[in-house]
Design a protein around this motif. Sequence first.
Motif, PDB file in Angstrom:
ATOM      1  N   SER A 127       0.935  -1.189   0.016  1.00 42.56           N
ATOM      2  CA  SER A 127      -0.101   0.018  -0.039  1.00 42.56           C
ATOM      3  C   SER A 127       0.886   1.214  -0.139  1.00 42.56           C
ATOM      4  O   SER A 127       1.786   1.336   0.839  1.00 42.56           O
ATOM      5  N   HIS A 128       0.848   1.956  -0.942  1.00 37.03           N
ATOM      6  CA  HIS A 128       1.514   3.316  -1.062  1.00 37.03           C
ATOM      7  C   HIS A 128       0.515   4.647  -1.428  1.00 37.03           C
ATOM      8  O   HIS A 128      -0.153   4.561  -2.325  1.00 37.03           O
ATOM      9  N   ARG A 129       1.123   5.654  -1.062  1.00 35.42           N
ATOM     10  CA  ARG A 129       0.150   6.937  -1.198  1.00 35.42           C
ATOM     11  C   ARG A 129       0.843   7.600  -2.608  1.00 35.42           C
ATOM     12  O   ARG A 129       1.614   7.939  -2.522  1.00 35.42           O
ATOM     13  N   VAL A 130      -0.261   7.509  -3.634  1.00 29.56           N
ATOM     14  CA  VAL A 130       0.316   7.952  -4.819  1.00 29.56           C
ATOM     15  C   VAL A 130      -0.622   9.197  -5.170  1.00 29.56           C
ATOM     16  O   VAL A 130      -0.161   9.799  -6.111  1.00 29.56           O
ATOM     17  N   VAL A 131      -1.576   9.591  -4.674  1.00 31.42           N
ATOM     18  CA  VAL A 131      -2.259  10.893  -4.588  1.00 31.42           C
ATOM     19  C   VAL A 131      -2.745  11.304  -3.560  1.00 31.42           C
ATOM     20  O   VAL A 131      -2.517  11.005  -2.227  1.00 31.42           O
ATOM     21  N   THR A 132      -2.926  12.871  -3.633  1.00 30.39           N
ATOM     22  CA  THR A 132      -3.288  13.591  -2.490  1.00 30.39           C
ATOM     23  C   THR A 132      -4.774  13.419  -1.979  1.00 30.39           C
ATOM     24  O   THR A 132      -5.428  12.679  -2.700  1.00 30.39           O
ATOM     25  N   ALA A 133      -4.953  13.627  -1.019  1.00 29.56           N
ATOM     26  CA  ALA A 133      -6.313  13.437  -0.223  1.00 29.56           C
ATOM     27  C   ALA A 133      -7.467  14.038  -1.153  1.00 29.56           C
ATOM     28  O   ALA A 133      -8.535  13.207  -1.405  1.00 29.56           O
ATOM     29  N   SER A 134      -7.353  15.113  -1.984  1.00 32.09           N
ATOM     30  CA  SER A 134      -8.196  15.760  -2.677  1.00 32.09           C
ATOM     31  C   SER A 134      -8.426  14.770  -4.065  1.00 32.09           C
ATOM     32  O   SER A 134      -9.457  14.553  -4.479  1.00 32.09           O
ATOM     33  N   GLN A 135      -7.476  14.370  -4.534  1.00 33.70           N
ATOM     34  CA  GLN A 135      -7.373  13.538  -5.804  1.00 33.70           C
ATOM     35  C   GLN A 135      -8.040  12.223  -5.388  1.00 33.70           C
ATOM     36  O   GLN A 135      -8.474  11.679  -6.342  1.00 33.70           O
ATOM     37  N   GLN A 136      -7.677  11.576  -4.054  1.00 38.26           N
ATOM     38  CA  GLN A 136      -8.288  10.366  -3.788  1.00 38.26           C
ATOM     39  C   GLN A 136      -9.870  10.668  -3.499  1.00 38.26           C
ATOM     40  O   GLN A 136     -10.438   9.423  -4.103  1.00 38.26           O
ATOM     41  N   GLN A 137     -10.167  11.531  -3.205  1.00 32.11           N
ATOM     42  CA  GLN A 137     -11.575  11.746  -2.881  1.00 32.11           C
ATOM     43  C   GLN A 137     -12.451  11.769  -4.524  1.00 32.11           C
ATOM     44  O   GLN A 137     -13.361  11.192  -4.647  1.00 32.11           O
TER      45      GLN A 137
END
Length: 254
Positions: A127-137
Amino acid sequence: MDYSAVLVLCGFSFLAGFVDAIIGGGGLIQTPAMLFTLPRYPVPTLIGTTKIPSMFSSLMGAFQYSRRVAVVGRFIGPMMAIAFGASWFGSWVLSRVPNSFMKPLALVILIGVFIYTLIKKDFGQVSHRVVTASQQQKRMWFMGAGIGFYDGFFGPGTGSFLVLGFIALIGFDFLKASAHAKLVNASTNLASTLFFINEGKILYAFAFPMAIASLSGAFLGARLAILKGNRFIRVFFLFLIAATILRFAWDLLR
């Protein structure tokens, strides 16, 4: 009441729930079993009947995963609501236009997914964070609309597409993607169930025993996936995608 048919369908529902809880795709087992076992009933009625066990399977899988896997609560709730509305709309559109063009399109997409997952060994392993919270939403809500409509309009492979989306677009591993996929799939199945109830296209004498069997299978499938982890789910994912490709190809070529 044909009790032998009930027992046969409960067996297939158990297997469908087991598979569905791990990586999705239980409908690929359950729907053909319904069509083969109860050929005297209209196809929309048989598909509507499968929605109740599918919904219970998704809910059990979601419950098991949520106890052990962290869920992005602030985004998944709205995504489920969007998927619910999109699935209902997809079912409504299905009742008015044919969906025959979807199978060739889904086949091409699934072949691409299989090849990519097979080649990229680390896909969904971490699991890795590839997008910002806004993009994730935005991406989660877009997925809810697109895949929710697909589930209501066509259906097969919805769970697999959700898992793929959560990995490729959000950056989850297989285990976390499966947990979130179960929640969204429960929402889309609920919408389809309510639609078919409203249309009077459910055989309750078959649906409720199948739901109990599906719940049992989903309980075991989710526990096994959590125990074995990402490598096991990846192998299961590849197996299911391959089976889906073969089934679609068979339907198109026969």
